[in-house]
Design an enzyme around this catalytic site. Structure first.
Site, short mmCIF file in Angstrom:
data_model
loop_
_atom_site.label_atom_id
_atom_site.label_comp_id
_atom_site.label_asym_id
_atom_site.label_seq_id
_atom_site.Cartn_x
_atom_site.Cartn_y
_atom_site.Cartn_z
N GLY A 1 27.37 47.75 37.04
CA GLY A 1 27.75 46.35 36.86
C GLY A 1 28.31 45.64 38.29
O GLY A 1 27.99 44.48 38.39
N THR A 2 29.24 46.39 38.98
CA THR A 2 29.64 45.69 40.13
C THR A 2 28.51 45.13 41.04
O THR A 2 28.46 43.96 41.50
CB THR A 2 30.42 46.62 40.96
OG1 THR A 2 31.49 47.09 40.05
CG2 THR A 2 31.12 46.12 42.14
N ASN B 1 37.04 42.29 29.45
CA ASN B 1 37.17 44.11 29.67
C ASN B 1 38.72 44.48 29.37
O ASN B 1 38.81 45.65 29.03
CB ASN B 1 36.65 44.45 30.91
CG ASN B 1 37.05 43.67 32.15
OD1 ASN B 1 36.89 42.58 32.33
ND2 ASN B 1 38.13 44.20 32.75
N ALA C 1 25.20 51.13 31.85
CA ALA C 1 24.75 52.18 31.21
C ALA C 1 25.97 52.92 30.56
O ALA C 1 25.97 53.47 29.76
CB ALA C 1 23.63 53.32 31.62
N CYS D 1 39.81 49.07 37.79
CA CYS D 1 40.04 48.93 39.20
C CYS D 1 41.61 48.65 39.28
O CYS D 1 42.05 48.96 40.22
CB CYS D 1 39.24 47.81 39.51
SG CYS D 1 37.76 47.53 39.11
N1 PLP Z 1 32.15 43.80 34.41
C1 PLP Z 1 33.10 44.27 33.42
C2 PLP Z 1 33.30 43.14 32.48
C3 PLP Z 1 33.34 45.47 33.40
O1 PLP Z 1 34.22 45.89 32.59
C4 PLP Z 1 32.99 46.54 34.40
C5 PLP Z 1 33.57 47.79 34.59
O2 PLP Z 1 34.69 48.08 34.04
C6 PLP Z 1 31.93 45.84 35.63
C7 PLP Z 1 31.69 44.73 35.47
C8 PLP Z 1 31.68 47.03 36.66
O3 PLP Z 1 30.93 48.02 36.31
P1 PLP Z 1 30.62 49.22 36.95
O4 PLP Z 1 31.90 50.01 36.92
O5 PLP Z 1 29.37 49.84 36.43
O6 PLP Z 1 30.27 48.91 38.58
#
Ligand code: PLP
Length: 390
Positions: A74-75, A153, A202, A327
């Site tokens: 996601g990041t 989140n 995923a 985070c």
């Molecule tokens: N966006 C949201 C809403 C999330 O909850 C998260 C992960 O906690 C992310 C982005 C980041 O995803 P990733 O951990 O796969 O980089």
């Protein structure tokens, strides 16, 4: 351990683990190689992309249709969208409760001179669409990039992304939806939604960590942020992680197949947890309770205790939960999401996030609610003693 941190990450589904193991065991997998093994890897990759696209309402095989760019999660997908979609000087309009992978990029771009505007949220944590419309009216003709997540989140509060998409289309703006928390948990139809781009990962739906994606609507151009390979049409170069991508497709397929049943299960357990805690913790506040939320997520304020102390006690009692986004956990920073909702500081101090999954059981929830209540009572007693100077 009772695992209640499913918004941070979920347990890998054993059946998905087996799919990944089999792909890894099948031999070398470079989908760009021209020999038979490379062609087999390419076929697997294409099948996985088509399947994921189909499940998310995006026909990625159709020439000129939507595109799916695989990322590490996601990041990366959010970073790619903010850096790579549209004119990098166009105004950015971002909700105050986005994940840090949107928020911090936006802040940095703002510091570098990109016009940046914030969408406020209500006390229940829902983005204010009237404010979005006002901002879009101010930025008319500048083709802004708007960021609104599908579900938060920390609180699980669902955001009005379909309405936001229609407003954005009216103003010629690109809407980027970070759907990391809802893909797999709730139905997502990218084409019907009408957004410009959408992020998922995923590991939020019992797939592997390390793979996610960015869906792009037809006609959306993405500027590559890295160079050095022709993979994924050069938009995200680097050898594709075929086994992880196949695993992600298997996980999404399982999640969508049992979506309603899983959502009902999670909602029932979450409601049970909230009801039990409300009986034993006087003054418990559930953030966003009056509006639709993700089925398994609860964010609750425990009065008069410090969240870090609660987390430590819960950890010792073998309960895994968190004080907010992964985070932010481990740090004592107050939640910016709850701040944006106008939650009083005393409630933010004692707020914890708990999330269940399809693997959670009623027995676990009953045990967890007992232990959480006990940890809370003990902490209150010890803090009362400290405050009295004993
Ligand atoms: N966006 C949201 C809403 C999330 O909850 C998260 C992960 O906690 C992310 C982005 C980041 O995803 P990733 O951990 O796969 O980089």
């Amino acid at each position: 351990m009772i695992y209640l941190d499913n918004n941070a990450t979920t347990q890998l589904d054993p059946e998905v683990a087996e799919v990944i193991r089999q792909v890894w065991a099948s031999g070398p997998l470079n989908a760009s190689s021209q020999h038979a093994s490379g062609r087999a890897a390419r076929a697997r990759l294409d099948r996985a992309a088509a399947e994921m696209g189909r499940l998310l309402g995006a026909d990625v095989q159709q020439p000129g249709g939507p595109q799916l760019i695989f990322t590490s999660g996601g990041t990366e997908a959010n970073n790619l969208a903010l850096h790579g979609v549209g004119d990098p000087a166009a105004p950015l309009i971002v909700s105050e409760i986005e994940h840090p992978s949107v928020l911090e990029v936006a802040r940095r771009q703002g510091q570098q001179g990109r016009p940046l505007h914030w969408i406020p949220v209500s006390s229940q944590g829902v983005a204010d669409l009237a404010a979005l419309e006002d901002l879009l009216a101010q930025c008319r003709d500048a083709a802004p990039l708007v960021c609104l997540m599908s579900a938060n989140n920390e609180t699980g509060v669902l955001q009005p992304v379909a309405e936001a998409a229609s407003i954005c289309r009216r103003f010629g703006a690109h809407l980027h939806v970070d759907a990391t928390q809802s893909v797999g948990r709730l139905p997502v139809d990218f084409t019907a939604l009408g957004a410009g781009s959408l992020t998922f990962a995923a590991h939020k739906f019992h797939g592997p960590v390390g793979v996610g994606g960015l869906l792009l609507a037809p006609g959306v151009n993405l500027t590559a942020q890295w160079q050095g390979g022709a993979q994924q049409l050069g938009m995200r170069p680097g050898t594709e992680a075929v086994a992880l991508i196949v695993g992600a497709a298997a996980a999404l397929s399982r999640a969508c197949q049992d979506q309603q049943a899983n959502a009902d299960h999670c909602r029932r357990l979450r409601d049970r947890l909230e009801a039990r805690l409300a009986q034993t913790v006087e003054g418990l506040v559930i953030h966003g309770r009056q509006v639709p939320r993700l089925p398994g997520t609860t964010c609750a304020a425990f009065p008069h205790v410090d969240r870090q102390s609660m987390l430590m006690r819960l950890d010792m009692a073998s309960i895994a939960c968190s004080s907010g986004s992964a985070c932010a956990s481990g740090s004592s920073e107050p939640s910016y999401v709850l701040e944006a909702m106008g939650v009083p500081e005393t409630q933010i101090d004692g707020s914890l996030r708990m999330g269940v999954s399809k693997f959670s059981t009623e027995t676990e929830i009953d045990r967890a609610s007992e232990l959480i209540s006990l940890c809370y009572q003990r902490l209150r007693e010890s803090e009362d003693v400290e405050n009295q100077g004993f």
